[in-house]
Design a protein around this motif. Structure first.
Motif, PDB file in Angstrom:
ATOM      1  N   MET A   1      53.537  39.167  32.202  1.00 45.91           N
ATOM      2  CA  MET A   1      54.185  40.093  32.124  1.00 45.91           C
ATOM      3  C   MET A   1      55.298  40.077  30.778  1.00 45.91           C
ATOM      4  SD  MET A   1      55.075  41.867  35.740  1.00 45.91           S
ATOM      5  CE  MET A   1      56.032  40.537  36.559  1.00 45.91           C
TER       6      MET A   1
ATOM      7  N   LEU B   1      51.387  46.329  39.861  1.00 44.63           N
ATOM      8  CA  LEU B   1      52.579  46.211  38.938  1.00 44.63           C
ATOM      9  C   LEU B   1      52.390  45.592  37.827  1.00 44.63           C
ATOM     10  CD1 LEU B   1      55.575  46.205  41.852  1.00 44.63           C
ATOM     11  CD2 LEU B   1      55.114  48.110  40.073  1.00 44.63           C
ATOM     12  N   ALA B   2      52.040  44.413  37.980  1.00 43.25           N
ATOM     13  CA  ALA B   2      51.978  43.258  36.972  1.00 43.25           C
ATOM     14  C   ALA B   2      50.867  43.583  35.805  1.00 43.25           C
ATOM     15  CB  ALA B   2      51.211  41.814  37.566  1.00 43.25           C
ATOM     16  N   LEU B   3      49.662  44.236  36.380  1.00 45.50           N
ATOM     17  CA  LEU B   3      48.719  44.846  35.338  1.00 45.50           C
ATOM     18  C   LEU B   3      49.355  45.791  34.544  1.00 45.50           C
ATOM     19  CD1 LEU B   3      45.369  44.569  37.152  1.00 45.50           C
ATOM     20  CD2 LEU B   3      46.151  43.208  35.275  1.00 45.50           C
TER      21      LEU B   3
ATOM     22  N   LEU C   1      50.001  45.243  45.655  1.00 51.65           N
ATOM     23  CA  LEU C   1      50.904  46.237  44.762  1.00 51.65           C
ATOM     24  C   LEU C   1      51.373  45.340  43.590  1.00 51.65           C
ATOM     25  CD1 LEU C   1      53.255  48.227  47.498  1.00 51.65           C
ATOM     26  CD2 LEU C   1      52.026  48.971  45.118  1.00 51.65           C
ATOM     27  N   ILE C   2      51.698  43.907  44.062  1.00 48.97           N
ATOM     28  CA  ILE C   2      52.286  43.060  42.775  1.00 48.97           C
ATOM     29  C   ILE C   2      51.012  43.015  41.788  1.00 48.97           C
ATOM     30  CG2 ILE C   2      52.701  40.466  42.228  1.00 48.97           C
ATOM     31  CD1 ILE C   2      53.897  40.242  45.073  1.00 48.97           C
ATOM     32  N   LEU C   3      50.042  42.894  42.005  1.00 47.59           N
ATOM     33  CA  LEU C   3      48.777  43.131  41.150  1.00 47.59           C
ATOM     34  C   LEU C   3      48.820  44.298  40.357  1.00 47.59           C
ATOM     35  CD1 LEU C   3      46.278  41.400  39.823  1.00 47.59           C
ATOM     36  CD2 LEU C   3      45.014  42.330  41.454  1.00 47.59           C
TER      37      LEU C   3
ATOM     38  N   ALA D   1      49.198  57.593  47.089  1.00 53.99           N
ATOM     39  CA  ALA D   1      49.844  56.772  47.551  1.00 53.99           C
ATOM     40  C   ALA D   1      50.579  56.055  46.231  1.00 53.99           C
ATOM     41  CB  ALA D   1      49.759  55.896  48.505  1.00 53.99           C
TER      42      ALA D   1
ATOM     43  N   PHE E   1      51.775  58.162  54.017  1.00 48.99           N
ATOM     44  CA  PHE E   1      52.797  58.827  53.408  1.00 48.99           C
ATOM     45  C   PHE E   1      52.977  60.226  53.624  1.00 48.99           C
ATOM     46  CE2 PHE E   1      51.523  60.962  49.494  1.00 48.99           C
ATOM     47  CZ  PHE E   1      50.325  60.253  49.343  1.00 48.99           C
TER      48      PHE E   1
ATOM     49  N   PHE F   1      52.633  58.654  44.293  1.00 52.83           N
ATOM     50  CA  PHE F   1      53.718  58.891  44.917  1.00 52.83           C
ATOM     51  C   PHE F   1      55.060  57.922  44.777  1.00 52.83           C
ATOM     52  CE2 PHE F   1      56.166  58.740  49.214  1.00 52.83           C
ATOM     53  CZ  PHE F   1      56.560  59.941  49.174  1.00 52.83           C
ATOM     54  N   LEU F   2      54.797  56.733  44.770  1.00 52.34           N
ATOM     55  CA  LEU F   2      55.415  55.570  44.599  1.00 52.34           C
ATOM     56  C   LEU F   2      55.962  55.486  43.108  1.00 52.34           C
ATOM     57  CD1 LEU F   2      54.155  52.552  46.530  1.00 52.34           C
ATOM     58  CD2 LEU F   2      56.096  53.966  47.042  1.00 52.34           C
TER      59      LEU F   2
ATOM     60  N   SER G   1      52.388  46.481  33.824  1.00 53.34           N
ATOM     61  CA  SER G   1      53.377  46.143  32.898  1.00 53.34           C
ATOM     62  C   SER G   1      52.912  44.886  31.988  1.00 53.34           C
ATOM     63  CB  SER G   1      54.527  45.440  33.482  1.00 53.34           C
ATOM     64  OG  SER G   1      54.555  43.876  33.031  1.00 53.34           O
ATOM     65  N   ILE G   2      51.918  44.231  32.105  1.00 54.83           N
ATOM     66  CA  ILE G   2      51.143  43.464  31.107  1.00 54.83           C
ATOM     67  C   ILE G   2      50.460  44.400  29.814  1.00 54.83           C
ATOM     68  CG2 ILE G   2      49.016  41.820  30.662  1.00 54.83           C
ATOM     69  CD1 ILE G   2      49.695  40.763  33.329  1.00 54.83           C
TER      70      ILE G   2
ATOM     71  N   PHE H   1      44.750  39.043  48.741  1.00 52.89           N
ATOM     72  CA  PHE H   1      45.827  39.100  47.478  1.00 52.89           C
ATOM     73  C   PHE H   1      46.806  40.322  47.639  1.00 52.89           C
ATOM     74  CE2 PHE H   1      47.215  39.478  43.115  1.00 52.89           C
ATOM     75  CZ  PHE H   1      47.117  37.908  42.590  1.00 52.89           C
ATOM     76  N   PRO H   2      48.185  40.156  47.136  1.00 51.00           N
ATOM     77  CA  PRO H   2      48.915  41.201  47.448  1.00 51.00           C
ATOM     78  C   PRO H   2      48.786  42.235  46.148  1.00 51.00           C
ATOM     79  CG  PRO H   2      50.080  39.258  46.643  1.00 51.00           C
ATOM     80  CD  PRO H   2      48.889  38.739  47.040  1.00 51.00           C
TER      81      PRO H   2
ATOM     82  N   LEU I   1      54.119  54.639  40.674  1.00 50.62           N
ATOM     83  CA  LEU I   1      53.469  53.442  40.142  1.00 50.62           C
ATOM     84  C   LEU I   1      51.983  53.980  39.474  1.00 50.62           C
ATOM     85  CD1 LEU I   1      53.793  50.861  42.835  1.00 50.62           C
ATOM     86  CD2 LEU I   1      55.074  51.106  40.842  1.00 50.62           C
TER      87      LEU I   1
END
Lengths: 302, 321
Positions: free
Chosen positions: B30, A150-152, A146-148, A236, B148, A239-240, A154-155, A143-144, A242
């Motif tokens: 979202m 970001l999505a969590l 970072l998308i998880l 990390a 990084f 750092f991003l 924002s949810i 499962f990707p 997120l």
């Protein structure tokens, strides 16, 4: 031949001394004979103590800005200077460890708990249950990540320590689950488990009294290595941008503020300490993990 | 073998299905969508009407399951849809970003293998001697430094202090040699190094451990007794047997390298899949999120498949049928 027999006779009383020690105790003795592992314990304890007693080591708060004194070089007042928002760098390094270490340890325990539960059930029952459950693990492993994240974020529309723990724990469990499943599949065929089953122990009793204690040493090693990788992961993510919000200090967030040309070349006092803290923490946890693995399982010297 | 590969490829379909369904549900959970930002655009007179029209145009007012199956039907026809934030087809956006990420990941893998295998084998050959102890210690140190952090250190020295290598992008804009092979290579060095260094240490350790297990085998003693030179024994006889676990690990790591590349792409402003997927998620660009998810998942799964195939090639004892 004769000398060998004599040697045996001499050695016997020596062995008697060690008979009284439990395997766990022996493992800990082996662990404390490993200089790198001991050094890791000392460094990690120091880092933890420093973050806990941060209020005694600096009089600045990491989240109140000295607005009239931004981007200050090291002075007597601010030994590591201040960042672009006027936060005291020393206070942020000291308090930042709280975020990094809390996330790493809590996420490690959470992913280990979920992984053990899932992998344990899958390995213990085997058959089609195992098949379906492992299929899902394969999917989650792909499962990707970072998308998880970001999505969590924002949810739940929050950024903070506990959402980070939740996100890392929820995404990281498939790895431990797969390993624990392998362990349980092996243990299931052990004589003492078969014995326990024949005298009519319930599944729960077999799992919790007989199998789980035998995976404990393996779990401890796994936890220590996960802590190392989650410190890096938290850093990390922060750092991003997120990870935790900017007002909350964290080592990765501090590095994020120092990626520009000017900061990187002229302000080593600002990015050096958090970088050193990240590397030292991961290094010491890795040494502890290595030491634990060698101590619990002297045969495996990878 | 061919039928095995075909069956494995077909087996990917259910996995991809579940992954895209989860991502689809997550992204619709979202709050907001790609068009909500228009509310704040002062040039739009009636934002509510415009948003409603754009949502209708992109089918966002349909029930979720219909939206998903519409997307799925289009994918099977080779159409990944239009990106809602970039105003270009998703396939075009991915087509520009994917080669950059692939280039980065493949270069990093080549560096990893070329450096870690010889070092690991030599370490095992002189186990617990000076060379082994120093390089092992350096390996643990490197292994404990996140990518990084390496990136920042490399940037500081090679780009900012010594000014030898460029710090951003894939080519130097506005010069006569822009876009030449050399230009591409010098831009690739730093990100690929930052991506390779942490894994390098790990693979060195793995090679060392595996070689140590093989080096005591009977056939090694036979080769020595035959009078073969040490390099030939090490790299022809030992390595072939020691490399098998490495190959499996390598296939599994392709996805990891792709994931690691995301962070490094941000630091080096490398226009790859990482930047694309983060921006897609931040702007709630549904077709682009799904498209990049698909690309990531397929890469990981194909990596696993390559690992299995390489395993079969390097170890004839393994049979697939």
């Amino acid at each position: 031949m004769a000398t060998q027999i004599v040697q045996h006779a001499v050695k016997k009383p020596e062995r008697k001394v060690t008979v009284g020690k439990s395997p766990t105790r022996l493992a800990f003795e082996r662990f404390f004979r490993n200089p790198l592992a001991v050094a890791g314990v000392i460094v990690l304890s120091l880092i933890i103590l420093v973050t806990i007693f941060a209020p005694f080591l600096t009089k600045f708060s990491p989240s109140t800005a000295d607005i009239m004194n931004t981007d200050s070089p090291p002075t007597a007042l601010h030994p590591l200077g201040t960042d672009a928002s006027g936060f005291d760098n020393l206070a942020r390094v000291l308090y930042g460890g709280r975020v990094d270490l809390t996330v790493a340890f809590a996420a490690a325990f959470m992913s280990m708990f979920l992984g053990t539960l899932y992998g344990g059930i899958s390995g213990f029952f085997g058959g089609w249950v195992d098949n379906i459950m492992m299929r899902f693990v394969d999917i989650m492993l792909n499962f990707p990540f970072l998308i998880l994240v970001l999505a969590l974020e924002s949810i739940f529309s929050v950024q903070g320590v506990w959402i980070l723990v939740f996100v890392v724990g929820v995404t990281a469990w498939p790895g431990p689950a797969r390993l624990m499943r392998g362990m349980f599949l092996q243990l299931r065929e052990q004589d003492y488990v078969i014995g326990a089953r024949t005298i009519g122990c319930s599944s729960w009793r077999i799992i919790f009294r007989h199998m789980l204690p035998n995976t404990l040493s393996f779990l401890i090693v796994l936890v220590s290595f996960s802590v190392a990788s989650y410190v890096g992961l938290e850093a990390a993510l922060s750092f991003l941008g997120l990870g935790v919000p900017l007002s909350v200090p964290s080592w990765g967030g501090m590095l994020n503020a120092s990626t520009g040309y000017i900061q990187l070349t002229t302000e080593p006092y600002a990015w050096g300490p958090p970088m050193a803290m990240i590397v030292l923490t991961i290094l010491s946890v890795n040494f502890i993990g290595d030491g634990l693995r060698d101590a619990f399982d002297p045969q495996s010297k990878a | 073998m061919a039928s095995y590969i075909v069956r494995r490829l077909l087996g990917l379909i259910p996995t991809l299905f579940v992954i895209t369904v989860i991502v689809f549900l997550l992204m619709h959970a979202m709050p907001g969508n790609a068009f909500m930002a228009l509310v704040y655009n002062p040039k739009v007179k009636d934002p509510a009407a415009l948003i409603a029209r754009l949502e209708a145009q992109n089918g966002l007012n349909q029930p979720l399951y219909i939206q998903y199956f519409d997307w799925l039907r289009n994918v099977f026809q080779g159409n990944l849809g239009m990106s809602q934030s970039l105003n270009e087809p998703v396939s075009q956006a991915i087509g520009q970003a994917l080669p950059n990420t692939l280039l980065l990941a493949v270069t990093a893998e080549v560096i990893i293998l070329l450096v870690s295998i010889p070092i690991g084998v030599l370490q095992a050959n002189r186990a617990n001697k000076g060379f082994d102890i120093t390089t092992s210690f350096i390996a643990v140190l490197f292994y404990s430094i996140p990518g990084f952090v390496f990136a920042l250190i490399l940037l500081l020295f090679f780009s900012f202090k010594w000014n030898i290598l460029p710090s951003t992008g894939t080519v130097t804009p506005g010069v006569s040699y822009s876009g030449s092979l050399g230009d591409h290579i010098i831009h690739l060095v730093l990100p690929a190094m930052a991506l390779a260094l942490p894994s390098l240490a790990y693979y060195t350790r793995l090679t060392r451990g595996n070689t140590l297990q093989v080096i005591v085998a009977d056939f090694v003693r036979t080769a020595k007794a035959k009078g073969l030179r040490t390099p030939r024994i090490l790299f022809r006889h030992v390595l072939r047997n020691a490399i098998i676990p490495l190959v499996t690990q390598f296939g599994f790591d392709i996805g990891g390298l792709f994931g690691g590349a995301i962070i490094l792409e941000e630091i080096f402003t490398w226009p790859g899949m990482g930047e694309l997927s983060i921006n897609a998620t931040l702007s709630h660009d549904y077709p682009l999120i799904l498209g990049s998810t698909l690309v990531f998942a397929v890469t990981v799964l194909i990596g696993n498949l390559i690992a299995d195939i390489l395993l079969a090639v390097s170890d004839p004892r393994i049979r697939y049928d």
